[in-house]
Design a protein around this motif. Structure first.
Motif, PDB file in Angstrom:
ATOM      1  N   GLU A 197       0.826  -1.219   0.000  1.00 33.94           N
ATOM      2  CA  GLU A 197       0.000   0.000   0.000  1.00 33.94           C
ATOM      3  C   GLU A 197       0.859   1.267   0.000  1.00 33.94           C
ATOM      4  OE1 GLU A 197      -3.749  -1.808   2.566  1.00 33.94           O
ATOM      5  OE2 GLU A 197      -2.592  -0.129   3.373  1.00 33.94           O
ATOM      6  N   GLU A 198       1.919   1.241   0.768  1.00 35.53           N
ATOM      7  CA  GLU A 198       2.727   2.456   0.917  1.00 35.53           C
ATOM      8  C   GLU A 198       3.576   2.747  -0.311  1.00 35.53           C
ATOM      9  OE1 GLU A 198       4.916   1.740   4.518  1.00 35.53           O
ATOM     10  OE2 GLU A 198       3.061   1.765   5.710  1.00 35.53           O
ATOM     11  N   ASN A 199       3.985   1.708  -1.007  1.00 34.03           N
ATOM     12  CA  ASN A 199       4.970   1.927  -2.066  1.00 34.03           C
ATOM     13  C   ASN A 199       4.418   1.947  -3.480  1.00 34.03           C
ATOM     14  OD1 ASN A 199       7.816   2.091  -0.840  1.00 34.03           O
ATOM     15  ND2 ASN A 199       6.763   0.485   0.320  1.00 34.03           N
ATOM     16  N   TYR A 200       3.154   1.634  -3.667  1.00 32.98           N
ATOM     17  CA  TYR A 200       2.627   1.618  -5.036  1.00 32.98           C
ATOM     18  C   TYR A 200       1.486   2.621  -5.232  1.00 32.98           C
ATOM     19  CZ  TYR A 200       5.502  -2.506  -5.734  1.00 32.98           C
ATOM     20  OH  TYR A 200       6.571  -3.361  -5.844  1.00 32.98           O
ATOM     21  N   GLU A 201       1.245   3.448  -4.244  1.00 34.08           N
ATOM     22  CA  GLU A 201       0.185   4.459  -4.341  1.00 34.08           C
ATOM     23  C   GLU A 201      -1.086   3.876  -4.952  1.00 34.08           C
ATOM     24  OE1 GLU A 201       2.054   7.529  -6.549  1.00 34.08           O
ATOM     25  OE2 GLU A 201       3.498   7.959  -4.970  1.00 34.08           O
ATOM     26  N   LEU A 202      -1.595   2.866  -4.306  1.00 31.87           N
ATOM     27  CA  LEU A 202      -2.759   2.155  -4.846  1.00 31.87           C
ATOM     28  C   LEU A 202      -4.054   2.931  -4.654  1.00 31.87           C
ATOM     29  CD1 LEU A 202      -2.132  -1.503  -3.650  1.00 31.87           C
ATOM     30  CD2 LEU A 202      -1.551  -0.459  -5.817  1.00 31.87           C
ATOM     31  N   GLU A 203      -4.018   3.905  -3.754  1.00 34.63           N
ATOM     32  CA  GLU A 203      -5.212   4.682  -3.408  1.00 34.63           C
ATOM     33  C   GLU A 203      -6.351   3.780  -2.939  1.00 34.63           C
ATOM     34  OE1 GLU A 203      -5.459   6.612  -7.068  1.00 34.63           O
ATOM     35  OE2 GLU A 203      -3.875   8.033  -6.564  1.00 34.63           O
ATOM     36  N   CYS A 204      -5.993   2.719  -2.299  1.00 33.58           N
ATOM     37  CA  CYS A 204      -7.018   1.884  -1.680  1.00 33.58           C
ATOM     38  C   CYS A 204      -6.363   1.149  -0.533  1.00 33.58           C
ATOM     39  CB  CYS A 204      -7.606   0.901  -2.678  1.00 33.58           C
ATOM     40  SG  CYS A 204      -6.490  -0.420  -3.115  1.00 33.58           S
ATOM     41  N   VAL A 205      -7.194   0.620   0.333  1.00 34.92           N
ATOM     42  CA  VAL A 205      -6.690  -0.052   1.515  1.00 34.92           C
ATOM     43  C   VAL A 205      -7.147  -1.505   1.464  1.00 34.92           C
ATOM     44  CG1 VAL A 205      -6.778  -0.066   4.048  1.00 34.92           C
ATOM     45  CG2 VAL A 205      -6.787   2.098   2.805  1.00 34.92           C
ATOM     46  N   TRP A 206      -6.242  -2.370   1.770  1.00 36.22           N
ATOM     47  CA  TRP A 206      -6.481  -3.821   1.670  1.00 36.22           C
ATOM     48  C   TRP A 206      -7.798  -4.266   2.290  1.00 36.22           C
ATOM     49  CZ3 TRP A 206      -5.175  -8.523  -0.132  1.00 36.22           C
ATOM     50  CH2 TRP A 206      -5.415  -9.655   0.651  1.00 36.22           C
ATOM     51  N   GLU A 207      -8.039  -3.865   3.555  1.00 39.05           N
ATOM     52  CA  GLU A 207      -9.213  -4.415   4.240  1.00 39.05           C
ATOM     53  C   GLU A 207     -10.526  -3.794   3.760  1.00 39.05           C
ATOM     54  OE1 GLU A 207      -6.560  -3.096   5.606  1.00 39.05           O
ATOM     55  OE2 GLU A 207      -6.988  -1.778   7.295  1.00 39.05           O
ATOM     56  N   ASP A 208     -10.419  -2.714   2.955  1.00 36.56           N
ATOM     57  CA  ASP A 208     -11.640  -2.087   2.443  1.00 36.56           C
ATOM     58  C   ASP A 208     -12.033  -2.603   1.065  1.00 36.56           C
ATOM     59  OD1 ASP A 208     -12.047  -0.554   4.658  1.00 36.56           O
ATOM     60  OD2 ASP A 208     -10.905   1.172   3.910  1.00 36.56           O
ATOM     61  N   MET A 209     -11.278  -3.565   0.542  1.00 37.87           N
ATOM     62  CA  MET A 209     -11.533  -4.051  -0.817  1.00 37.87           C
ATOM     63  C   MET A 209     -11.750  -5.557  -0.806  1.00 37.87           C
ATOM     64  SD  MET A 209     -10.724  -1.403  -2.823  1.00 37.87           S
ATOM     65  CE  MET A 209     -10.148  -1.990  -4.408  1.00 37.87           C
ATOM     66  N   PRO A 210     -12.673  -6.057  -1.679  1.00 38.19           N
ATOM     67  CA  PRO A 210     -12.664  -7.494  -1.922  1.00 38.19           C
ATOM     68  C   PRO A 210     -11.302  -7.858  -2.514  1.00 38.19           C
ATOM     69  CG  PRO A 210     -14.636  -6.496  -2.850  1.00 38.19           C
ATOM     70  CD  PRO A 210     -13.724  -5.368  -2.431  1.00 38.19           C
ATOM     71  N   VAL A 211     -10.791  -9.019  -2.181  1.00 39.20           N
ATOM     72  CA  VAL A 211      -9.400  -9.333  -2.531  1.00 39.20           C
ATOM     73  C   VAL A 211      -9.138  -9.225  -4.036  1.00 39.20           C
ATOM     74  CG1 VAL A 211      -9.829 -11.842  -2.484  1.00 39.20           C
ATOM     75  CG2 VAL A 211      -7.515 -10.980  -2.202  1.00 39.20           C
ATOM     76  N   ASN A 212     -10.103  -9.630  -4.862  1.00 38.93           N
ATOM     77  CA  ASN A 212      -9.876  -9.579  -6.315  1.00 38.93           C
ATOM     78  C   ASN A 212      -9.711  -8.151  -6.829  1.00 38.93           C
ATOM     79  OD1 ASN A 212      -9.934 -12.299  -6.506  1.00 38.93           O
ATOM     80  ND2 ASN A 212     -12.100 -12.421  -7.092  1.00 38.93           N
ATOM     81  N   ASP A 213     -10.497  -7.232  -6.234  1.00 40.76           N
ATOM     82  CA  ASP A 213     -10.378  -5.835  -6.659  1.00 40.76           C
ATOM     83  C   ASP A 213      -9.024  -5.261  -6.276  1.00 40.76           C
ATOM     84  OD1 ASP A 213     -12.926  -6.287  -7.403  1.00 40.76           O
ATOM     85  OD2 ASP A 213     -13.868  -4.891  -5.989  1.00 40.76           O
ATOM     86  N   PHE A 214      -8.577  -5.654  -5.095  1.00 36.00           N
ATOM     87  CA  PHE A 214      -7.255  -5.185  -4.650  1.00 36.00           C
ATOM     88  C   PHE A 214      -6.176  -5.689  -5.608  1.00 36.00           C
ATOM     89  CE2 PHE A 214      -3.309  -5.466  -2.285  1.00 36.00           C
ATOM     90  CZ  PHE A 214      -3.273  -4.279  -1.575  1.00 36.00           C
ATOM     91  N   ILE A 215      -6.277  -6.969  -5.950  1.00 36.08           N
ATOM     92  CA  ILE A 215      -5.281  -7.567  -6.856  1.00 36.08           C
ATOM     93  C   ILE A 215      -5.291  -6.834  -8.202  1.00 36.08           C
ATOM     94  CG2 ILE A 215      -4.725  -9.669  -8.174  1.00 36.08           C
ATOM     95  CD1 ILE A 215      -5.697 -11.283  -5.733  1.00 36.08           C
ATOM     96  N   LYS A 216      -6.479  -6.531  -8.683  1.00 37.47           N
ATOM     97  CA  LYS A 216      -6.593  -5.841  -9.976  1.00 37.47           C
ATOM     98  C   LYS A 216      -5.868  -4.496  -9.928  1.00 37.47           C
ATOM     99  CE  LYS A 216     -10.619  -6.929 -11.874  1.00 37.47           C
ATOM    100  NZ  LYS A 216     -12.088  -6.714 -11.840  1.00 37.47           N
ATOM    101  N   LYS A 217      -6.157  -3.730  -8.881  1.00 33.69           N
ATOM    102  CA  LYS A 217      -5.513  -2.409  -8.729  1.00 33.69           C
ATOM    103  C   LYS A 217      -4.001  -2.537  -8.631  1.00 33.69           C
ATOM    104  CE  LYS A 217      -8.754   0.948  -7.210  1.00 33.69           C
ATOM    105  NZ  LYS A 217      -8.738   2.300  -6.686  1.00 33.69           N
ATOM    106  N   PHE A 218      -3.594  -3.490  -7.866  1.00 35.46           N
ATOM    107  CA  PHE A 218      -2.161  -3.692  -7.640  1.00 35.46           C
ATOM    108  C   PHE A 218      -1.465  -4.074  -8.952  1.00 35.46           C
ATOM    109  CE2 PHE A 218       1.059  -6.730  -5.456  1.00 35.46           C
ATOM    110  CZ  PHE A 218       2.058  -5.776  -5.529  1.00 35.46           C
ATOM    111  N   PHE A 219      -2.061  -4.985  -9.696  1.00 35.62           N
ATOM    112  CA  PHE A 219      -1.434  -5.437 -10.944  1.00 35.62           C
ATOM    113  C   PHE A 219      -1.398  -4.317 -11.988  1.00 35.62           C
ATOM    114  CE2 PHE A 219      -1.890 -10.359 -10.516  1.00 35.62           C
ATOM    115  CZ  PHE A 219      -1.209 -10.284  -9.315  1.00 35.62           C
ATOM    116  N   ASN A 220      -2.452  -3.500 -12.000  1.00 34.09           N
ATOM    117  CA  ASN A 220      -2.436  -2.341 -12.897  1.00 34.09           C
ATOM    118  C   ASN A 220      -1.253  -1.437 -12.584  1.00 34.09           C
ATOM    119  OD1 ASN A 220      -4.607  -2.937 -14.460  1.00 34.09           O
ATOM    120  ND2 ASN A 220      -6.084  -1.814 -13.174  1.00 34.09           N
ATOM    121  N   LYS A 221      -1.056  -1.250 -11.292  1.00 40.20           N
ATOM    122  CA  LYS A 221       0.036  -0.391 -10.850  1.00 40.20           C
ATOM    123  C   LYS A 221       1.386  -0.993 -11.256  1.00 40.20           C
ATOM    124  CE  LYS A 221       0.031   3.542  -8.865  1.00 40.20           C
ATOM    125  NZ  LYS A 221      -0.977   4.616  -8.998  1.00 40.20           N
TER     126      LYS A 221
END
Ligand SMILES: [Zn+2]
Length: 417
Positions: free
Chosen positions: A383-407
């Motif tokens: 979260e701190e190093n990729y500026e995902l603009e989202c927080v792990w526990e506030d996202m369904p895991v798949n959405d988090f993965i999508k954001k992270f991979f885009n980044k």
């Protein structure tokens, strides 16, 4: 009756009189009588002769060693009394044999840990690097690199790589260490060593104790095996390897650089995604345990529950999932109100499990995570190093993965395929 063996015919009469007993194992002659008859000056000199020239034994089933079926040998009358008290025990030979088997078992269990710990210990403290750690380092995957980084970053090893005895176990718990394949892999590669979750210390204590207690009785074979660990440091602590020619500051910088420049293959992205989904699954199970601890409602696990957990994991964020658990508890309490005490007692968990499975609750409310929920340091790093603009526990895991991979793609971390 007590029988005896005598190795010296000159004192055979003495031994015969000394050991002569009735059927109830009472001695026929007193020591005083024997002293007079055989002209000894003291009991000590009488006993010295008796002891030196033979031994008594009872060849009766219940007084035999249960292991080798041999009678116990006793050299003086007072030994005999001891044997009578402990007649069902193994003879000394068998006892030592059994201990040796346990020592070997303990050794086999511990030796891997001992060698692993000592490799890192020798590298960090004595600058002896047996393995080519740089080669191992070059082939680390993304998650391994990030874990090494956050371990150094959050746990501040001292210059010898020692990690806090209190803080590091806490870190391991936060990472669900017993199911965490990345931490296990780092340990296997001898880049990290932790004592949590292994009973090694008990085994080592047992080896040390038996070795000194049975010093002269242990066989040469066993001694030879134990020589393997002679001179090794058996006083384990949590430790992280310091790469050769690096201090922890420069090692951390190297790790950070390697993380930012990491190129993922498609397979590795898949592995990363599996890791994050497993993490979420562990968190859901943790919430289930917390609810059980707080409310006494227990999910009865079966395939349908597994399916439900998968579904929740894909659809909701962690706070909503916690809310779902809690609304299932409330619905169960409501239903239990209509039952009598005995029914409540027996049906409680079934009702809860069924309500949880069926999910008739259409609306899922968010609930603040329990206070003992602790976020993974690895996720904080992401979260701190990729500026995902989202927080792990506030996202369904798949959405988090999508954001992270885009980044990762934007940062150029995906290799061209
Ligand atoms: Zn025996």
């Amino acid at each position: 009756m007590i029988e005896f063996y005598c190795s010296n015919s000159e004192v055979k009469d003495l031994l015969e009189d000394y050991w002569k007993s009735d059927d109830a194992y009472n001695f026929i002659y007193t020591q005083k009588y024997l002293l007079n008859k055989y002209e000894f000056k003291s009991t000590a000199s009488l006993e010295a002769i008796v002891k030196k020239n033979g031994y008594g034994f009872v060849n009766e089933q219940k007084y035999l060693c249960p292991e080798c079926k041999q009678p116990h040998k006793f050299f003086l009358r007072k030994d005999f009394k001891d044997i009578l008290k402990r007649f069902s025990l193994n003879c000394n030979k068998c006892e030592v044999k059994a201990i040796e088997e346990k020592i070997i078992e303990a050794y086999n269990f511990s030796i891997g840990y001992i060698l692993d710990f000592n490799k890192i210990y020798n590298a960090n403290l004595n600058y002896q690097y047996d393995d080519d750690f740089y080669d191992i380092f070059e082939r680390l995957n993304y998650l391994e690199l990030v874990y090494l980084y956050v371990i150094i970053d959050r746990n501040n090893p001292n210059c010898f790589g020692k990690l806090g005895a209190k803080n590091f176990p806490l870190f391991l718990h936060e990472e669900f260490y017993s199911d965490n394949k990345v931490l296990q892999s780092l340990r296997k590669k001898r880049l990290l060593f932790y004592t949590l979750g292994t009973p090694t210390k008990d085994y080592i204590d047992f080896i040390n104790f038996s070795q000194s207690f049975y010093k002269n009785e242990i066989s040469v074979e066993t001694c030879n095996i134990l020589n393997e660990i002679k001179g090794k440091n058996l006083d384990f602590f949590n430790i992280i390897l310091r790469l050769q020619y690096f201090n922890f500051k420069s090692y951390k910088a190297l790790l950070f650089k390697s993380i930012l420049e990491y190129k993922f293959s498609l397979n590795e992205l898949e592995d990363l995604s599996v890791f994050l989904k497993d993490r979420r699954r562990s968190e859901v199970l943790f919430l289930s345990d917390t609810v059980e601890y707080n409310t006494n409602f227990k999910i009865l696990k079966d395939n349908a529950i597994d399916y439900k957990i998968e579904l929740l994991k894909d659809t909701y964020n962690l706070k909503e999932i916690y809310g779902y658990f809690n609304s299932s508890v409330n619905a169960s309490l409501y239903k239990l109100d209509t039952l009598n005490d005995i029914q409540r007692k027996y049906l409680k968990n079934n009702i809860y499990t069924n309500i949880f499975k069926s999910g008739t609750e259409k609306r899922v409310f968010k609930k603040d995570l329990p206070r003992n929920y602790r976020k993974s340091s690895l996720l904080k790093f992401i979260e701190e190093n990729y500026e995902l603009e989202c927080v792990w526990e506030d996202m369904p895991v798949n959405d988090f993965i999508k954001k992270f991979f885009n980044k990762l793609q934007l940062c150029g971390n995906l290799s061209e395929c």
